[in-house]
Design an enzyme around this catalytic site. Structure first.
Site, PDB file in Angstrom:
ATOM      1  N   HIS A   9      31.521  32.398 -42.926  1.00 46.64           N
ATOM      2  CA  HIS A   9      32.286  33.081 -43.579  1.00 46.64           C
ATOM      3  C   HIS A   9      32.954  34.370 -42.978  1.00 46.64           C
ATOM      4  O   HIS A   9      32.008  34.979 -42.144  1.00 46.64           O
ATOM      5  CB  HIS A   9      32.054  33.253 -45.136  1.00 46.64           C
ATOM      6  CG  HIS A   9      30.923  34.227 -45.218  1.00 46.64           C
ATOM      7  ND1 HIS A   9      31.104  35.653 -45.590  1.00 46.64           N
ATOM      8  CD2 HIS A   9      29.584  34.124 -45.347  1.00 46.64           C
ATOM      9  CE1 HIS A   9      30.000  36.102 -45.598  1.00 46.64           C
ATOM     10  NE2 HIS A   9      29.292  35.401 -45.605  1.00 46.64           N
TER      11      HIS A   9
ATOM     12  N   ASP B  74      26.313  39.925 -42.098  1.00 55.16           N
ATOM     13  CA  ASP B  74      26.765  38.799 -43.072  1.00 55.16           C
ATOM     14  C   ASP B  74      28.302  38.700 -43.186  1.00 55.16           C
ATOM     15  O   ASP B  74      28.702  39.561 -43.902  1.00 55.16           O
ATOM     16  CB  ASP B  74      26.203  39.372 -44.471  1.00 55.16           C
ATOM     17  CG  ASP B  74      26.397  38.465 -45.497  1.00 55.16           C
ATOM     18  OD1 ASP B  74      26.918  37.228 -45.461  1.00 55.16           O
ATOM     19  OD2 ASP B  74      26.088  38.706 -46.616  1.00 55.16           O
TER      20      ASP B  74
ATOM     21  N   ASP C 155      24.832  31.110 -42.251  1.00 56.51           N
ATOM     22  CA  ASP C 155      24.729  32.456 -42.545  1.00 56.51           C
ATOM     23  C   ASP C 155      23.434  33.211 -42.529  1.00 56.51           C
ATOM     24  O   ASP C 155      22.684  32.733 -41.907  1.00 56.51           O
ATOM     25  CB  ASP C 155      25.061  32.123 -43.979  1.00 56.51           C
ATOM     26  CG  ASP C 155      25.865  33.258 -44.894  1.00 56.51           C
ATOM     27  OD1 ASP C 155      25.672  34.316 -44.390  1.00 56.51           O
ATOM     28  OD2 ASP C 155      26.538  32.962 -45.638  1.00 56.51           O
TER      29      ASP C 155
ATOM     30  N   GLU D  40      34.015  34.026 -49.411  1.00 58.09           N
ATOM     31  CA  GLU D  40      32.401  33.496 -49.750  1.00 58.09           C
ATOM     32  C   GLU D  40      31.767  34.303 -50.541  1.00 58.09           C
ATOM     33  O   GLU D  40      30.988  34.076 -51.511  1.00 58.09           O
ATOM     34  CB  GLU D  40      31.702  33.538 -48.343  1.00 58.09           C
ATOM     35  CG  GLU D  40      30.194  32.498 -48.450  1.00 58.09           C
ATOM     36  CD  GLU D  40      29.254  33.592 -49.009  1.00 58.09           C
ATOM     37  OE1 GLU D  40      27.948  33.189 -49.403  1.00 58.09           O
ATOM     38  OE2 GLU D  40      29.336  34.692 -48.900  1.00 58.09           O
ATOM     39  N   GLU D  41      32.052  35.639 -50.375  1.00 50.67           N
ATOM     40  CA  GLU D  41      31.247  36.912 -51.112  1.00 50.67           C
ATOM     41  C   GLU D  41      31.610  36.995 -52.561  1.00 50.67           C
ATOM     42  O   GLU D  41      30.909  37.624 -53.659  1.00 50.67           O
ATOM     43  CB  GLU D  41      31.466  38.154 -50.664  1.00 50.67           C
ATOM     44  CG  GLU D  41      30.724  38.266 -49.182  1.00 50.67           C
ATOM     45  CD  GLU D  41      29.165  38.203 -48.881  1.00 50.67           C
ATOM     46  OE1 GLU D  41      28.584  38.127 -50.032  1.00 50.67           O
ATOM     47  OE2 GLU D  41      28.654  38.211 -47.892  1.00 50.67           O
TER      48      GLU D  41
ATOM     49  N   HIS E  17      23.842  43.159 -47.162  1.00 51.25           N
ATOM     50  CA  HIS E  17      24.654  43.854 -48.125  1.00 51.25           C
ATOM     51  C   HIS E  17      24.416  45.401 -48.003  1.00 51.25           C
ATOM     52  O   HIS E  17      24.734  46.170 -49.292  1.00 51.25           O
ATOM     53  CB  HIS E  17      24.587  43.230 -49.385  1.00 51.25           C
ATOM     54  CG  HIS E  17      25.334  41.698 -49.580  1.00 51.25           C
ATOM     55  ND1 HIS E  17      25.816  41.341 -50.780  1.00 51.25           N
ATOM     56  CD2 HIS E  17      25.699  41.185 -48.791  1.00 51.25           C
ATOM     57  CE1 HIS E  17      26.111  40.100 -50.508  1.00 51.25           C
ATOM     58  NE2 HIS E  17      26.244  40.044 -49.097  1.00 51.25           N
TER      59      HIS E  17
END
Ligand code: CO
Ligand code: ZN
Length: 330
Positions: A67, A168, A221, A198-199, A307
């Site tokens: 992503h 990420d 990922d 994606e998130e 994150h």
């Protein structure tokens, strides 16, 4: 490791739904490497490499997905005194961002901080945070509700570790570009899909997979690690090789894909780890559910502090993951 490429990939902004700029960077990289390129209606970039035809000239269709989007903030309200309130784009934990910085599309830098709370025994949530862009009243803020912002987190190398925002999943995008670069005459048709959103919803992967109608799909990922103080129990460590997903919060990897990745790692004599991630999922969850179902799995890059603006990966894990994927698809 091509740090110049990783620098571009990690530092170009692209929150979910606002992937134009990062897609432009990836488009430049993959154009000379692909037989065909297209952009799907929801913004995913698909770079296609034709297979030579494995069984009696018949190629299977395979998706490799990473992503393009990254987490960030979105302005929900500008206060009279010029402070911004925001919601998360993707899953944010307030305590990971206090004292951090965000950059808005016009270049404005904001500092994220937390209100004073009389009872500080509870950990704050996003409603307790605000962004200080240096304005003293609402009229001085040059943008408003709905403006997305990305976290500030420069790329830094320390020994074998690489630290940056947006590992990420720009590290997954890096991996796909390198596989595309090194791939020679694959037996099967391979679709390198750089997905959007994606998130939030996994919607880019879902819709691109529907259009491609693949025989097999692999997401690349990041995954968490269990090697930091009091981390959740997890058998994955940084620097011990790429991780092959067994299960995460949204899916169980299809045994065919799991075993294909394990066989590839063993054939290439590359150390690997088996991954069970307790929370969170990837594009593979959406791809396995399109049409009548697609055998799907995931090759994961171990990553600490996912994150946060300081996500850490290990160079050897990344380079080994490239070799596992190349071996698996050729
Ligand atoms: Co994520
Ligand atoms: Zn991700």
């Amino acid at each position: 490791m091509n740090l110049e490429l990783l620098q571009k990939l990690t530092q170009t902004p692209g929150t979910s739904g606002y992937e134009d700029e990062i897609r432009g960077v990836i488009y430049q990289e993959v154009t000379p490497l692909a037989d065909e390129i297209r952009i799907d209606p929801l913004g995913s970039l698909v770079a296609y490499r034709k297979g030579r035809g494995a069984n009696n000239g018949h190629s299977k269709k395979m998706i490799l997905a990473a992503h393009m989007d990254e987490i960030g903030v979105m302005v929900t309200h500008v206060e009279e005194k010029g402070y911004l309130r925001f919601t998360g784009i993707g899953g944010l934990r307030a305590i990971h961002h206090i004292g951090g910085r965000v950059r808005f599309p016009d270049g404005t830098l904001g500092v994220i901080y937390v209100e004073h709370r009389d009872d500080a025994t509870q950990s704050p949530n996003l409603n307790h945070l605000y962004v200080d862009v240096g304005a003293t009243k609402r009229e001085e803020v040059p943008f408003g509700v709905g403006t997305p912002g990305v976290f500030v987190g420069p790329l830094f190398q320390q020994g074998n570790h690489l630290i940056s925002k947006a590992m990420d999943d720009r590290i997954g995008c890096y991996l796909l570009i390198e596989v595309l670069r090194q791939l020679k005459n694959p037996p099967h048709d391979i679709f390198f899909v750089f997905t959007t959103q994606e998130e939030i919803t996994l919607s880019g992967a879902r819709t691109s997979a529907y259009r491609i109608d693949p025989d097999i799909a692999i997401a690349v990922d990041v995954t968490g690690t269990g090697d930091t103080p009091k981390s959740l129990p997890m058998d994955v460590k940084l620097g011990q090789g790429p991780a092959i997903k067994i299960k995460d919060g949204g899916m169980i990897a299809h045994p065919q894909v799991r075993d294909m990745l394990i066989a590839a790692a063993e054939k290439a004599s590359i150390p690997y780890q088996l991954e069970i991630l307790l929370g969170g999922t990837t594009d593979a969850m959406a791809m396995q559910l399109v049409r009548a179902g697609v055998p799907s799995g995931c090759l994961s890059i171990p990553c600490r502090y996912i994150h946060s603006p300081s996500e850490i990966v290990d160079i050897a894990d990344v380079e080994q993951a490239i070799q596992v994927l190349l071996t698996a698809i050729t």
